[in-house]
Design an enzyme around this catalytic site. Structure first.
Site, PDB file in Angstrom:
ATOM      1  N   GLY A 165      11.417  22.520  69.072  1.00 49.69           N
ATOM      2  CA  GLY A 165      11.774  21.201  68.579  1.00 49.69           C
ATOM      3  C   GLY A 165      13.275  21.038  68.486  1.00 49.69           C
ATOM      4  O   GLY A 165      14.037  21.762  69.113  1.00 49.69           O
ATOM      5  N   HIS A 172      17.098  18.164  72.349  1.00 42.88           N
ATOM      6  CA  HIS A 172      18.405  17.638  72.748  1.00 42.88           C
ATOM      7  C   HIS A 172      18.472  17.572  74.271  1.00 42.88           C
ATOM      8  O   HIS A 172      17.477  17.861  74.962  1.00 42.88           O
ATOM      9  CB  HIS A 172      19.537  18.482  72.163  1.00 42.88           C
ATOM     10  CG  HIS A 172      19.420  19.954  72.444  1.00 42.88           C
ATOM     11  ND1 HIS A 172      19.526  20.486  73.708  1.00 42.88           N
ATOM     12  CD2 HIS A 172      19.198  21.022  71.619  1.00 42.88           C
ATOM     13  CE1 HIS A 172      19.394  21.799  73.659  1.00 42.88           C
ATOM     14  NE2 HIS A 172      19.183  22.158  72.404  1.00 42.88           N
ATOM     15  N   GLY A 223      19.748  19.421  76.436  1.00 47.35           N
ATOM     16  CA  GLY A 223      19.435  20.667  77.130  1.00 47.35           C
ATOM     17  C   GLY A 223      17.948  20.801  77.378  1.00 47.35           C
ATOM     18  O   GLY A 223      17.513  21.189  78.477  1.00 47.35           O
ATOM     19  N   HIS A 224      17.140  20.490  76.364  1.00 51.84           N
ATOM     20  CA  HIS A 224      15.687  20.516  76.542  1.00 51.84           C
ATOM     21  C   HIS A 224      15.250  19.485  77.584  1.00 51.84           C
ATOM     22  O   HIS A 224      14.371  19.758  78.415  1.00 51.84           O
ATOM     23  CB  HIS A 224      14.988  20.193  75.213  1.00 51.84           C
ATOM     24  CG  HIS A 224      15.209  21.195  74.137  1.00 51.84           C
ATOM     25  ND1 HIS A 224      15.809  20.873  72.944  1.00 51.84           N
ATOM     26  CD2 HIS A 224      14.911  22.511  74.061  1.00 51.84           C
ATOM     27  CE1 HIS A 224      15.857  21.942  72.171  1.00 51.84           C
ATOM     28  NE2 HIS A 224      15.326  22.960  72.829  1.00 51.84           N
ATOM     29  N   LYS A 243      21.106  29.486  78.549  1.00 48.70           N
ATOM     30  CA  LYS A 243      21.920  29.640  77.335  1.00 48.70           C
ATOM     31  C   LYS A 243      21.465  30.855  76.534  1.00 48.70           C
ATOM     32  O   LYS A 243      22.283  31.627  76.043  1.00 48.70           O
ATOM     33  CB  LYS A 243      21.838  28.393  76.470  1.00 48.70           C
ATOM     34  CG  LYS A 243      22.555  28.552  75.132  1.00 48.70           C
ATOM     35  CD  LYS A 243      22.351  27.366  74.237  1.00 48.70           C
ATOM     36  CE  LYS A 243      22.832  27.672  72.836  1.00 48.70           C
ATOM     37  NZ  LYS A 243      21.952  28.641  72.129  1.00 48.70           N
ATOM     38  N   GLN A 267      17.184  36.361  76.075  1.00 52.80           N
ATOM     39  CA  GLN A 267      15.801  35.950  75.934  1.00 52.80           C
ATOM     40  C   GLN A 267      15.157  35.730  77.304  1.00 52.80           C
ATOM     41  O   GLN A 267      14.015  36.142  77.537  1.00 52.80           O
ATOM     42  CB  GLN A 267      15.718  34.669  75.105  1.00 52.80           C
ATOM     43  CG  GLN A 267      14.327  34.061  75.022  1.00 52.80           C
ATOM     44  CD  GLN A 267      14.326  32.817  74.164  1.00 52.80           C
ATOM     45  OE1 GLN A 267      14.210  32.923  72.939  1.00 52.80           O
ATOM     46  NE2 GLN A 267      14.458  31.657  74.769  1.00 52.80           N
TER      47      GLN A 267
END
Length: 280
Positions: A32, A35, A37-38, A147, A151
């Site tokens: 959630g 922004h 980027g998502h 980013k 991960q």
């Protein structure tokens, strides 16, 4: 029209129907705080798959007790408005863990070092929830931003090692006009700290240039860490040059070698990274 579902079986059934009709699908996992980027990840997903699923779930197991789980942005209505028609399904479960949940994924390899030195719980939580999502939502693709580069590498390792039948895609970091990498946590920066924050990216770029013109990695990294502190950052957790495949520290200068950094500005922790070849 975007459909919002909380039930995992409803989402799985829809994916199966798509597959039966010859349609591919791509998962965009998020916590959630949507922004730009998502949104870029969703737009990229649409170019590679016929259908897009966005998951929204703030995963408690990747937060330590002292971290910002309680203050992490949770505004589903606003998130749905931002997503608009970019997704076919928004999967927003209330809870992804069984009351008797007792199994974890503990990754090694690329999960060791960097973030794990400062957040030893983090990748166990990430790997566990990503595997749960990929099992619950058996899409053809899943996409992650560069980013969070460590991960991304850990997720690729997970999929490889556990034979998960999904292709992991990535997308370049989306930045503001001043270079700051977009993050849901940026809203917590004070005005003064927001003015300082772009110096993280600027310092990474300067360091990449130095490395490509012959400065020894140990010296370049030490200078960069000192510069960040003098620029107003509260502390530097790490700034390291790594092999992009396994994230082992390296002194070999290639265009794909990756500079990764984590810093604190007051109560906000920022991470960023660049490939040396991103800077010329």
């Amino acid at each position: 029209m975007t459909q919002t579902v909380q039930d995992r079986q409803a989402a799985r059934t829809q994916i199966a129907k798509w597959r039966d009709n010859g349609l591919t699908s791509c998962l965009v996992p998020t916590m959630g705080g949507i922004h730009d980027g998502h949104l870029a990840l969703m737009d990229r997903a649409r170019t590679v798959a016929d259908r897009v699923i966005v998951s929204i779930y703030v995963n408690p197991t990747q937060f330590a007790a002292s971290e910002d789980f309680d203050s992490y942005p949770r505004e589903l209505g606003a998130d749905l408005t931002r997503i608009g028609h970019r997704a076919d399904i928004v999967y927003a479960p209330a809870n992804l863990y069984h009351p008797l949940h007792a199994t974890q994924v503990n990754p090694a390899g690329a999960a060791l070092g960097l973030e794990s030195e400062f957040r030893p719980h983090f990748f166990t939580g990430v790997a566990t929830i990503v595997l749960k999502l990929l099992n619950q939502l058996p899409t053809d693709f899943a996409i992650f931003g560069q980013k969070d580069f460590q991960q991304l590498v850990v997720v690729r390792q997970l999929v490889r090692d556990l034979d998960v039948p999904v292709e992991i895609l990535d997308h370049p970091t989306v930045r503001g006009a001043d270079g700051l990498a977009l993050s849901s946590r940026n809203i917590h920066l004070s005005a003064d700290h927001r003015a300082i924050a772009p110096q993280l990216f600027a310092t990474l770029c300067t360091t990449a240039q130095k490395l490509q013109t012959g400065t020894r990695p140990e010296s370049a990294v030490a200078d960069a860490s000192d510069l960040l502190r003098r620029s107003g950052f509260t502390s530097v957790d790490y700034l390291q040059l790594c092999n992009p495949e396994d994230l082992q520290p390296t002194e070999i200068i290639t265009t794909n070698a990756r500079l990764l950094a984590a810093v604190h500005l007051g109560a906000v922790r920022l991470i960023d990274n660049i490939a040396l070849g991103d800077v010329t």
